[in-house]
Design an enzyme around this catalytic site. Structure first.
Site, short mmCIF file in Angstrom:
data_model
loop_
_atom_site.label_atom_id
_atom_site.label_comp_id
_atom_site.label_asym_id
_atom_site.label_seq_id
_atom_site.Cartn_x
_atom_site.Cartn_y
_atom_site.Cartn_z
N TYR B 21 34.19 3.93 74.28
CA TYR B 21 34.03 2.48 74.37
C TYR B 21 35.32 1.92 74.96
O TYR B 21 36.37 1.97 74.32
CB TYR B 21 33.79 1.93 72.97
CG TYR B 21 33.59 0.43 72.90
CD1 TYR B 21 32.53 -0.19 73.55
CD2 TYR B 21 34.45 -0.37 72.16
CE1 TYR B 21 32.33 -1.55 73.46
CE2 TYR B 21 34.26 -1.74 72.06
CZ TYR B 21 33.20 -2.32 72.71
OH TYR B 21 33.00 -3.68 72.62
N TYR B 175 25.13 0.13 63.29
CA TYR B 175 26.57 0.39 63.32
C TYR B 175 27.36 -0.74 62.64
O TYR B 175 28.13 -0.53 61.72
CB TYR B 175 27.06 0.53 64.76
CG TYR B 175 28.57 0.58 64.85
CD1 TYR B 175 29.25 1.77 64.68
CD2 TYR B 175 29.32 -0.58 65.06
CE1 TYR B 175 30.63 1.81 64.71
CE2 TYR B 175 30.70 -0.54 65.09
CZ TYR B 175 31.35 0.65 64.91
OH TYR B 175 32.71 0.69 64.92
N HIS B 176 27.10 -1.96 63.10
CA HIS B 176 27.91 -3.09 62.62
C HIS B 176 27.55 -3.47 61.20
O HIS B 176 28.33 -4.12 60.52
CB HIS B 176 27.73 -4.28 63.55
CG HIS B 176 27.95 -3.91 64.98
ND1 HIS B 176 26.96 -3.36 65.77
CD2 HIS B 176 29.04 -3.95 65.76
CE1 HIS B 176 27.44 -3.11 66.96
NE2 HIS B 176 28.69 -3.45 66.99
N LYS B 552 39.30 -19.34 61.86
CA LYS B 552 39.44 -18.32 62.89
C LYS B 552 39.53 -18.98 64.26
O LYS B 552 38.54 -19.46 64.77
CB LYS B 552 38.24 -17.36 62.86
CG LYS B 552 38.22 -16.48 61.61
CD LYS B 552 37.04 -15.53 61.62
CE LYS B 552 37.09 -14.54 62.74
NZ LYS B 552 38.21 -13.60 62.67
N ASP B 556 36.74 -14.52 68.53
CA ASP B 556 36.34 -13.37 67.71
C ASP B 556 35.53 -13.86 66.52
O ASP B 556 35.89 -14.81 65.87
CB ASP B 556 37.61 -12.60 67.34
CG ASP B 556 37.63 -12.14 65.89
OD1 ASP B 556 36.65 -11.51 65.48
OD2 ASP B 556 38.61 -12.41 65.21
N HIS B 558 34.36 -11.93 63.82
CA HIS B 558 34.35 -11.10 62.61
C HIS B 558 34.91 -11.91 61.44
O HIS B 558 36.12 -12.03 61.28
CB HIS B 558 35.21 -9.85 62.80
CG HIS B 558 34.65 -8.90 63.81
ND1 HIS B 558 34.92 -9.01 65.15
CD2 HIS B 558 33.85 -7.82 63.69
CE1 HIS B 558 34.29 -8.04 65.80
NE2 HIS B 558 33.63 -7.31 64.95
#
Lengths: 337, 676
Positions: B21, B175-176, B552, B556, B558
């Site tokens: 990646y 995955y996440h 934040k 991003d 997350h």
């Protein structure tokens, strides 16, 4: 640090009365300072502001309703519309505090911002924690309404409604909007709690849900027909969708109509209805603030609730924060001597 | 494909596709990186896009500031795409693109690129990630509300199933979910709930014939995670293969064996990679790779491995090469690929697989009963479950119930030559740097491109796109036309924003609160009690409870870390304004001042911490409220020093896993700053 020096509070009141936005946050921080010296100064500042704006200032609008009724989203939709009218806006959003830790998660700002897009400079938003007023309004909410009301065109107060604190909100604002949501199945509860006796406007949110919303509206309408209109104002019910914006202009028109109605005298030659309303709000606030701070024991030291009421009635035009200061001083000296 | 330089295969099974990646700075720099990787034996590309590209902003948009070229390559228009694939044969390679909200646009650019080169687009092979549900749950690069997002996915499927028969238009990601804390059961259940939402939506569309559904089923691939409990991971992938086949047969009437095969790629776990003793991560990565390659019947199709130093910052090419070598040793040196399935007939594996299937079926059923994956996003159910699992995991590490070598056990260590000062340029040379000039250069290229293009063609193409959007037509053809005409990523996304609106997903804050309270025990509980007393005393000193803002800045998404901190601060007795994601520094400063907070906490995981934190402090000073700022993120030591000397009060990195200590230090910072 940027909290004001005590000597600056008088100057601060002038800055607020001059509608200086940059002073607003500082004034609110000062008004929320519980340390004795700071509190005395803050009450002076607030009394000074109140004496100039008791009958004027912003239109104060309250939003209350059960959790999940969509108040924050509706708030965002109202802010957007009011901003389009070119108004400056002050917002107070109250969230409960955790009885366990005393902390609070203040998430209304995020929800309203999402609904609004982003706040521009025209919106001032302050989140308050209810602290030890379980399920109720923060004690500093009244001070915040006063400060914002002196600076901005319209003030909105959002708070969760749990059936007990609507009275407190009603005492704080000129126009109280109760937000109901369809399918809540809580009409009987709503009636029992006496919730429908207080709001000036009732809105059914989530009108995008269709027939359920219309049905809920007609049930509320029927419920309202059973309650005495407050001071002769027939409480309308409106359908809105905070999600798609439908009904928002009509809601603001209704709020404007209520405001105009408040500015008329109740009878020829009498003062405007707003005067009596704000005075009642003032009296109830002073009584409850004293009770909260000093308890029944403290009140009895100066002759009890009747004496307090009499004192308030003698000074119809005095600022509430000045009366609070005077009566606090009397209780404190009665308790210490 | 360039030569793989692999040993002669003989009787061996062909290995999975080796990917890394990667992508950064610019299309040109990324192209050079891809060529080097392929020359070293990598067999497929996995493109990392930067956050502005992933969220549909041009490099010169205010929200893009500091983010351009950081976590991936910036692709603003067709010429960037051309540079990215210069010298690479698009019709003969397998390209995986980690792109979701703007997947339709990046696929359109890829198709347009192939068309410009005269390639047969029917030969294009690869994957657009395009799984929006997990963006709402975990990854955070969503843009549009769920309804329109699923429509875009459907448009891509309807287009690809006819025009790009070898393309995987969607790669459903568990995955996440694991990165966000999912247990294996949750990973299985929510991945299939998402697949069902996509397939049911495709079935309900008017423009996809029923006969195409099995073909679509056969083109859906998955993207899995593999954690350190690698025996359970073997069981998980076997359970998923069985469940997927059963869903195909029973729910969608698929009969073709090939279409029923559970095809998946993997990136192994980054969540468990540690910042202390980072060299240990190489062993973790190798074991995790084993989990998804061991069982032949459920072996991954493609594998990408993180680098050992990911928790320190952006990996360098050498770090990524080390991970590629793990794959090559596994595939070419060991005898793994010489045997039939090693676990068929194992009672132990069979019974664990059966248990996972049973439990995940129950959880899947629960989600379907509440209306499926989209409903379970909107009502916050899946998010809450994930946050609960995550909080339990963190509690386990804090309390020592879950051993993490080098973190809460065996912490004594010799100095590492890999990260020691003086070794290969010092501790801070152990990560890749993105030149600050990359952003400026990208903005300049964008401006030059805009000046060159034919504006009337752009307007015309955008009009066609808007017509399709409001008229309900498929967006793919008009998007490909936009790509050819020179429309930019920001313009394309803006056209969609205008019609679809923007979305903010429910936060996991309330679930984090429940889970943290439920999980507190013993020593942790005592520490929390002491902290509450400390915060109460601080409140008396300040005249009101300490109030903090957690937000934040940048792009991003997350938000898990920020949410966990917000909840722990609340439980310590602070008043916490939780501001959420995608804020400009100016917005954060205004909020901080208007809200009257004592401290600002920023969470930045995109690597843009330096610029964004400095901007926030600058704006705070300008607004007359120079409040203390603390920053958390993946922050190399050198940057942490720079932030501290620029006035950031505290810097937190993944090695600071003790949330109570972080909140206690926030109280210290407030006390220091507001002592008067």
């Amino acid at each position: 640090m940027w909290s004001p020096r005590p000597t600056l509070t008088e100057h601060l009141a002038q800055r607020i009365l001059a509608r200086e936005r940059a002073a607003v946050a500082i004034a609110l921080n000062a008004a929320d300072d519980a340390r004795p010296g700071a509190r005395r100064k803050a009450l002076q500042m607030l009394a000074q502001i109140e004496s100039q704006t008791a009958q004027g200032g912003a239109h104060r609008i309250g939003l209350t309703g059960a959790p999940g009724a969509g108040k924050s989203t509706l708030l965002g939709a109202l802010l957007r519309r009011l901003q389009e009218r070119g108004e400056t806006l002050g917002v107070i959003a109250v969230d409960p505090s955790s009885p366990h830790s005393g902390g609070a998660l203040l998430g209304d700002r995020l929800r309203a911002r999402t609904a609004l897009g982003n706040f521009g400079g025209a919106v001032f938003f302050r989140s308050l924690a209810a602290r030890d007023r379980l399920g109720g309004l923060a004690e500093s909410a009244r001070a915040a309404v006063l400060v914002l009301g002196a600076v901005f065109d319209t003030v909105l107060v959002e708070t969760v409604g749990v059936g007990q604190n609507e009275g407190e909100v009603a005492d704080l604002v000129d126009t109280l909007i109760y937000v109901a949501q369809p399918g809540a199945g809580d009409l009987l509860q709503t009636l029992k709690a006496g919730v429908l006796e207080l709001p000036d406007l009732v809105v059914v949110n989530k009108a995008d849900l269709g027939p359920a919303a219309t049905q809920h509206q007609s049930e509320l309408q029927a419920g309202l027909a059973l309650t005495e209109p407050r001071g002769g104002w027939p409480t309308p019910t409106l359908l809105v969708s905070a999600q798609n914006g439908s009904g928002i202009p009509e809601l603001l028109q209704a709020a404007d109509r209520h405001r105009a109605w408040l500015q008329e005298p109740a009878s020829p030659g009498a003062p405007p209805r707003l005067t009596a309303r704000r005075q009642t709000g003032r009296d109830r606030y002073v009584q409850s603030a004293l009770l909260h701070r000093y308890g029944h024991y403290g009140l009895e030291a100066i002759g009890g609730a009747t004496q307090v009421a009499a004192h308030l009635a003698q000074s119809p035009n005095a600022p509430g924060f000045q009366l609070l200061q005077q009566l606090s001083a009397r209780i404190e000296s009665a308790l210490t001597t | 494909m360039p030569d793989q330089k692999a040993p002669a295969p003989g009787a061996r099974e062909r290995p999975w596709v080796f990917r890394t990646y990667s992508g950064h700075s610019s299309a040109e720099a990324s192209n050079a990186l891809y060529r080097r990787n392929l020359a070293k034996g990598q067999t497929g590309l996995s493109i990392a896009f930067d956050l502005p590209t992933q969220t549909g902003y041009d490099a010169d948009h205010p929200l893009a500031r500091g983010e351009v070229g950081k976590v991936g390559v910036p692709i603003g228009h067709i010429e960037d795409m051309e540079k990215l694939f210069e010298g690479l044969p698009v019709e003969r390679m397998n390209t995986s693109m980690t792109i979701n909200a703007t997947a339709a646009w990046l696929l359109a650019l890829y198709v347009a690129l192939a068309e410009r080169r005269g390639a047969d687009i029917r030969q294009l092979q690869g994957t657009t990630q395009n799984d929006i549900v997990k963006e709402y749950l975990s990854r955070g690069t969503y843009v549009f509300p769920p309804g329109p997002s699923l429509r875009l996915t459907g448009d891509m499927i309807a287009y690809a199933v006819e025009a790009l028969p070898k393309w995987n238009p969607i790669n459903i990601c568990s995955y996440h979910l694991q990165e966000a804390g999912a247990t294996p059961v949750q990973e299985i259940a929510y991945a299939f709930a998402t697949a069902i939402a996509v397939l049911d939506a495709a079935k309900a569309r008017g423009d996809i014939p029923g006969a195409a559904i099995p073909r679509i089923f056969g083109r859906i691939s998955f993207f899995l995670n593999a954690g350190i409990r690698f025996v359970e991971e073997i069981c998980k992938v076997r359970a998923m293969a069985e469940t997927w086949e059963r869903l195909g047969r029973t729910r969608y009437g698929v009969q073709n064996e090939k279409q029923l095969r559970f095809r998946y790629g993997v990136q192994v776990n980054s969540l468990g990679l540690t910042e202390p003793q980072p060299e240990n991560n190489v062993i973790r990565i190798a074991l995790e790779a084993l989990g998804v390659t061991f069982s032949k019947r459920a072996r991954c199709r493609a594998l990408q491995l993180p680098a050992w130093n990911e928790a320190l910052g952006l990996p360098r090419p050498w770090d990524q090469q080390w991970s590629l070598r793990i794959q090559q040793i596994l595939a070419y040196e060991t005898d793994l690929l010489e045997y039939e399935d090693l676990f068929d007939g194992s009672r132990v594996v069979e019974s664990r697989v059966a248990a996972l299937i049973e439990e995940s079926d129950t959880e899947l059923q629960r989600v379907l009963e509440m209306g499926g994956a989209v409903a379970a996003v909107e009502n916050g159910y899946m998010k809450q479950r994930l946050v609960q699992s995550q909080s339990q995991r963190l509690r386990g590490i804090e309390s020592g119930a879950q051993t993490v070598v080098g973190v809460n056990a065996f912490c004594e260590t010799e100095p590492s030559p890999l990260t020691a000062a003086g070794a290969a340029g010092g501790a801070n040379a152990a990560v890749q740097r993105v030149e600050q000039s990359a952003e400026r250069a990208q903005i300049e290229r964008l401006a030059a491109f805009r000046a060159r293009r034919n504006e009337s063609e752009v307007r015309e193409a955008l009009r066609g796109l808007r017509d399709a959007l409001s008229g309900g037509g498929n967006v793919m053809q008009p998007s490909i036309r936009c790509a050819h005409a020179g429309v930019t990523t920001g313009e394309w996304a803006q056209a969609l924003r205008a019609v679809f609106g923007e979305y903010r997903a429910p936060t996991g804050v309330s679930a984090a609160a429940q889970a943290q309270r439920a999980g507190a025990k013993g020593e942790a509980l005592r520490a929390a009690g002491q902290l509450r007393e400390r915060v109460r005393a601080l409140g008396a000193q300040l005249g009101r409870p300490p109030k903090v803002l957690i937000g934040k800045p940048g792009l991003d998404g997350h938000s898990n870390g920020a949410e966990q901190i917000a909840v722990r601060a609340r439980d310590a007795g602070m008043e916490v304004v939780y501001e959420g994601i995608r804020l400009t520094p100016g917005e954060i400063a205004q909020s901080a001042r208007d809200e009257g907070v004592h401290l600002v906490g920023l969470s930045i995981l995109s690597g843009s911490h330096a610029l964004l934190a400095m901007d926030v402090m600058q704006k705070l000073r300008e607004s007359g409220a120079p409040l203390p700022v603390v920053v958390g993120g993946i922050i190399p030591d050198e940057d942490a020093d720079a932030l501290r000397s620029a006035g950031v009060a505290r810097v937190y990195t993944p090695r600071d896993f003790d949330l109570t200590r972080i909140v206690a230090e926030m109280a210290d910072v407030v006390a220091e700053a507001h002592a008067d």
